[in-house]
Design a protein around this motif. Structure first.
Motif, short mmCIF file in Angstrom:
data_model
loop_
_atom_site.label_atom_id
_atom_site.label_comp_id
_atom_site.label_asym_id
_atom_site.label_seq_id
_atom_site.Cartn_x
_atom_site.Cartn_y
_atom_site.Cartn_z
N UNK A 120 1.05 -1.19 -0.03
CA UNK A 120 -0.14 0.00 -0.05
C UNK A 120 1.10 1.24 0.06
N UNK A 121 0.46 2.28 -0.83
CA UNK A 121 1.24 3.32 -0.99
C UNK A 121 0.37 4.54 -0.40
N UNK A 122 0.72 5.09 0.65
CA UNK A 122 -0.16 6.44 1.10
C UNK A 122 0.77 7.58 1.07
N UNK A 123 -0.02 8.46 1.00
CA UNK A 123 0.60 10.05 0.51
C UNK A 123 0.41 10.98 1.72
N UNK A 124 1.24 11.36 2.34
CA UNK A 124 1.12 12.35 3.34
C UNK A 124 1.98 13.61 3.14
N UNK A 125 1.46 14.70 3.67
CA UNK A 125 2.14 16.07 3.38
C UNK A 125 2.38 16.98 4.70
N UNK A 126 3.60 17.67 4.28
CA UNK A 126 3.94 18.55 5.89
C UNK A 126 3.82 20.01 5.10
N UNK A 127 3.49 21.03 5.81
CA UNK A 127 3.57 22.30 5.50
C UNK A 127 4.27 23.11 6.48
N UNK A 128 5.37 23.53 6.34
CA UNK A 128 6.25 24.23 7.24
C UNK A 128 6.38 25.65 6.89
N UNK A 136 3.92 0.93 2.63
CA UNK A 136 3.65 -0.05 3.57
C UNK A 136 3.54 -1.64 3.20
N UNK A 137 4.46 -2.42 3.59
CA UNK A 137 4.44 -3.85 3.23
C UNK A 137 3.92 -4.86 4.47
N UNK A 138 3.37 -5.82 4.27
CA UNK A 138 3.05 -6.67 5.37
C UNK A 138 4.60 -7.19 5.88
N UNK A 139 4.25 -7.00 7.40
CA UNK A 139 5.63 -7.73 8.03
C UNK A 139 6.82 -6.83 7.93
N UNK A 143 7.40 16.16 10.76
CA UNK A 143 6.02 16.31 10.75
C UNK A 143 5.30 15.07 10.08
N UNK A 144 5.86 14.58 8.85
CA UNK A 144 5.32 13.38 8.33
C UNK A 144 5.52 12.26 9.33
N UNK A 145 6.57 11.68 9.84
CA UNK A 145 6.46 10.96 10.99
C UNK A 145 5.44 11.09 12.18
N UNK A 146 5.38 12.12 12.50
CA UNK A 146 4.39 12.58 13.64
C UNK A 146 2.84 12.25 13.09
N UNK A 147 2.83 12.62 11.68
CA UNK A 147 1.49 12.63 10.93
C UNK A 147 1.03 11.08 11.21
N UNK A 148 2.19 10.26 10.50
CA UNK A 148 1.89 8.95 10.34
C UNK A 148 1.77 8.06 11.61
N UNK A 149 2.56 8.17 12.55
CA UNK A 149 2.50 7.19 13.89
C UNK A 149 1.48 7.69 14.90
#
Length: 295
Positions: A2-10, A25-28, A286-292
């Motif tokens: 799965x490919x997800x797209x996230x954005x950060x505006x600084x 995202x890959x399984x395992x 910000x990208x990491x924060x958004x994802x997790x």
């Protein structure tokens, strides 16, 4: 897969950036973060905020147009979620909240004004730990237009972090008092006391540009000696020559000198001879924060 797209505006004091990431995202397998696009617009909000105490109507309209374009770009890229933060320029502007409200109304983009502590925490959530060895200390220096965030890592762990109102735009406007440099020096010395091996990790557009100008390969650090020589070389040139002869952008050709001064000062006070430039910063955090936040 799965490919997800996230954005950060600084939204910084010197420029506004949109960073788009593909999160694969890959399984395992742990997720893989890949930069897809980076757009930088030189809306220098700090010039208003630090000299007049508020954002002018002209700067507000430029910011709104930038946010509208970012909204369209995120739609084109298929971004599913974004995070937008503003640092010292909007934090210190009397009308910062009104600017945020106007941008939301006109562009639909919600902005969070964050303090220095949160800014440092977001930066610390990046991939810094992959660079950090346990047998030495690191001084992470993130230079912005309005402030610089200093974070110390010791024995592989984050020890302390602090934001100081020393930034490139603020220095250009002659708004940094000499006493503040002494305060920063004392803070660095006190928090690195007893450390015999210290290296710097540099962040921000200026140190990234300096690293590119050095011709060094990705992952190869800058030396204090090279940076000191480059600082004096750049300082000896006229602003126009830095643009015409070195090919620097107009909004980079002036701020690169105070940025180099901040890094050189930090290296001198910490005793560091090497400056690592991993090319990660607030937007990456910000990208990491958004994802997790949701995983």
């Amino acid at each position: 897969m799965i490919i997800r797209k996230l954005a950060a505006i600084d939204i910084g004091s010197n420029a506004v950036r949109l960073l788009v990431h593909n999160v694969i995202e890959h399984e395992d397998k742990p997720p893989a973060f890949k930069k897809s696009a980076l757009i930088r617009v030189p809306v220098r909000l700090g010039e208003d905020s630090f000299t007049k105490g508020e954002i002018s109507e002209n700067s507000l309209q430029r910011l709104i147009k930038t946010m509208k374009s970012f909204d369209l770009l995120m739609d084109i890229y298929g971004v599913e979620k974004y995070m937008a933060t503003a640092t010292s320029a909007l934090r210190e502007a009397r009308n910062g909240d009104e600017v945020v409200a106007a941008v939301l109304q006109e562009s639909g983009i919600g902005i969070e004004i964050i303090d220095g502590k949160k800014e440092a925490a977001i930066i610390a959530s990046t991939d810094l730990k992959e660079l950090i060895k346990k047998d030495r200390a690191y001084l992470y220096v993130d230079v912005g237009g309005g402030s610089t965030e200093f974070t110390i890592f010791s024995s592989g762990e984050l020890k302390v972090s602090k934001s100081f109102k020393i930034g490139t735009v603020r220095i250009l406007e002659d708004l940094v008092e000499e006493e503040l440099w002494d305060v920063v020096q004392d803070w660095i010395s006190a928090n690195l006391k007893g450390e015999t091996k210290v290296e710097i990790i540099g962040s921000g557009g200026n140190i990234n540009k300096l690293h590119k100008m050095s011709g060094r390969k990705i992952g190869q650090p800058l030396s204090y000696i090279w940076l000191n020589a480059q600082y004096h070389f750049l300082n000896s040139m006229e602003y126009e020559d830095r643009i015409s002869e070195l090919g620097l952008n107009q909004d980079r050709a002036d701020v690169i000198i105070p940025a180099a001064k901040i890094f050189l000062s930090a290296a001198k006070w910490s005793g560091a001879k090497k400056i690592h430039v991993p090319k990660i910063g607030l937007a990456d955090g910000m990208i990491k924060t958004l994802y997790y936040q949701e995983n």
